[in-house]
Design a protein around this motif. Sequence first.
Motif, short mmCIF file in Angstrom:
data_model
loop_
_atom_site.label_atom_id
_atom_site.label_comp_id
_atom_site.label_asym_id
_atom_site.label_seq_id
_atom_site.Cartn_x
_atom_site.Cartn_y
_atom_site.Cartn_z
N LYS A 5 0.82 -1.20 0.00
CA LYS A 5 0.00 0.00 0.00
C LYS A 5 0.86 1.27 0.00
CE LYS A 5 -3.96 -0.79 2.15
NZ LYS A 5 -4.78 -0.86 3.35
N ARG A 29 -1.08 21.17 -30.48
CA ARG A 29 -2.54 21.11 -30.39
C ARG A 29 -3.17 22.00 -31.46
NH1 ARG A 29 -5.19 22.77 -25.56
NH2 ARG A 29 -3.76 24.49 -25.61
N HIS A 30 -2.37 22.92 -32.00
CA HIS A 30 -2.93 23.81 -33.01
C HIS A 30 -2.94 23.16 -34.39
CE1 HIS A 30 -3.27 27.40 -30.47
NE2 HIS A 30 -2.32 26.80 -29.80
N LEU A 32 -4.56 20.71 -36.37
CA LEU A 32 -5.71 19.82 -36.45
C LEU A 32 -5.46 18.77 -37.53
CD1 LEU A 32 -6.96 22.03 -34.79
CD2 LEU A 32 -8.90 22.01 -36.32
N PRO A 33 -5.83 17.52 -37.23
CA PRO A 33 -5.73 16.53 -38.29
C PRO A 33 -6.72 16.90 -39.40
CG PRO A 33 -6.90 15.65 -36.39
CD PRO A 33 -6.39 16.99 -36.00
N ALA A 35 -9.48 16.59 -42.02
CA ALA A 35 -10.58 15.67 -42.31
C ALA A 35 -10.56 15.28 -43.77
CB ALA A 35 -11.90 16.33 -41.94
N LEU A 36 -9.83 16.05 -44.59
CA LEU A 36 -9.89 15.84 -46.04
C LEU A 36 -8.78 14.94 -46.57
CD1 LEU A 36 -10.74 19.47 -47.15
CD2 LEU A 36 -12.18 17.47 -47.41
N VAL A 132 -13.35 27.53 -46.49
CA VAL A 132 -14.21 26.70 -45.64
C VAL A 132 -14.35 25.31 -46.24
CG1 VAL A 132 -16.56 26.41 -44.77
CG2 VAL A 132 -15.45 28.63 -44.61
N GLY A 135 -11.49 23.27 -45.39
CA GLY A 135 -11.17 23.11 -43.98
C GLY A 135 -9.99 23.96 -43.55
N VAL A 136 -9.78 25.07 -44.26
CA VAL A 136 -8.67 25.98 -43.92
C VAL A 136 -9.07 26.78 -42.68
CG1 VAL A 136 -7.46 28.06 -44.67
CG2 VAL A 136 -7.80 26.17 -46.26
N TYR A 137 -8.17 26.90 -41.72
CA TYR A 137 -8.49 27.74 -40.55
C TYR A 137 -7.39 28.73 -40.25
CZ TYR A 137 -5.77 24.23 -38.02
OH TYR A 137 -4.77 23.37 -37.61
N GLY A 138 -6.48 28.88 -41.19
CA GLY A 138 -5.43 29.87 -41.02
C GLY A 138 -4.60 29.84 -42.27
#
Lengths: 185, 154
Positions: A5, A29-30, A32-33, A35-36, A132, A135-138
């Motif tokens: 213990k 973390r920035h 992102l995998p 999706a496409l 969009v 899936g572009v975010y930057g």
Amino acid sequence: MKRLKSFVPLAIFIAIVVVSYVGFSLGDRHQLPSALLDQAFPEFSAPLLYEPNRTVTRSDLVGRPTLVNVWATWCPTCKAEHDVLMEIAAISDIVLVGLNYKDERQKALAWLADYGDPYDLVMSDEEGIIGVDLGVYGAPETFLLDAQGRIVYKRVGDINKRIWRGELLPRLRDMGVTTRSSSEL
Amino acid sequence: MTLRLIFTGLALLMCSVAEAASPVDVYHFDTAQQQQRYRALIEEFRCPKCLNTNIAGSDAPIAQDLRKAVHRLVVLEQYTDQQVRDYLQARYGDFVLYDPPFTQRTWLIWMVPLCLGLLVLAVLFSLQRRARRHATIELNAQDQSRLKAFLEDD
């Protein structure tokens, strides 16, 4: 039992260390995998930057391996990436397509005039609508398409020496794209 | 009482400030129901750029674009809520859903809390059992009579 213990706190500690180690080494973390990935490049219709009256569609990108680079003049990383793209254009036969993303036409034209134009084709997406769909975010983001128009690789962030050598060059060779060696890359 | 009033006032003030700071887009809706669905949907998706904000609460350009996309899908394309979710998921991945589906990649995040919960239950159960075992003390005849004397002494 009692001795066993006394190791419980140590075991919990080790578990936390292991989980943290794995968690923190999972990468950015920035990033992102996508999706496409492994999917067909989406259908689109976009005006050319140089000739806004002419539009290009997905079928214009199909047939040869193509690098689609999403860029903008408001994006500092795109500037850093620009020299690498110029070099890639100089040493390889890959088709380089630029997607000028949420930008002003005049600024984009001035940028290409000032820094050089590495692209075989530049499309514009002033409203970010194609962005969009991709899936572009930057920016910058870069998609590598095979001859069938399938997305085989996606990079969020700049194309640099490391990405060129480690990710792009081997894939281009696999697809039979001619490249010459360069002291720069 | 005064204190309470002050706190209520402060809370209200904060609410109004938060309201004023949230991004405002001007969109046209055909029906109030469309507007409601739009509001609910933009609350639901996570902004891809700013990790801990939904697209309703973010000022990031990408969040604005996604709100515009949701508006277009709801009003012009007449998508159902599920079709909008599928649309965004197909482009931005599970990431934009705060509620990730149970897949080969995500089973761990679903199972860990469950396993921890079971572990806690097991520990609690064993603690309780031990406590009960310690709680029962056998009294011999002498103790019994002393106890009786105590109780009757009252």
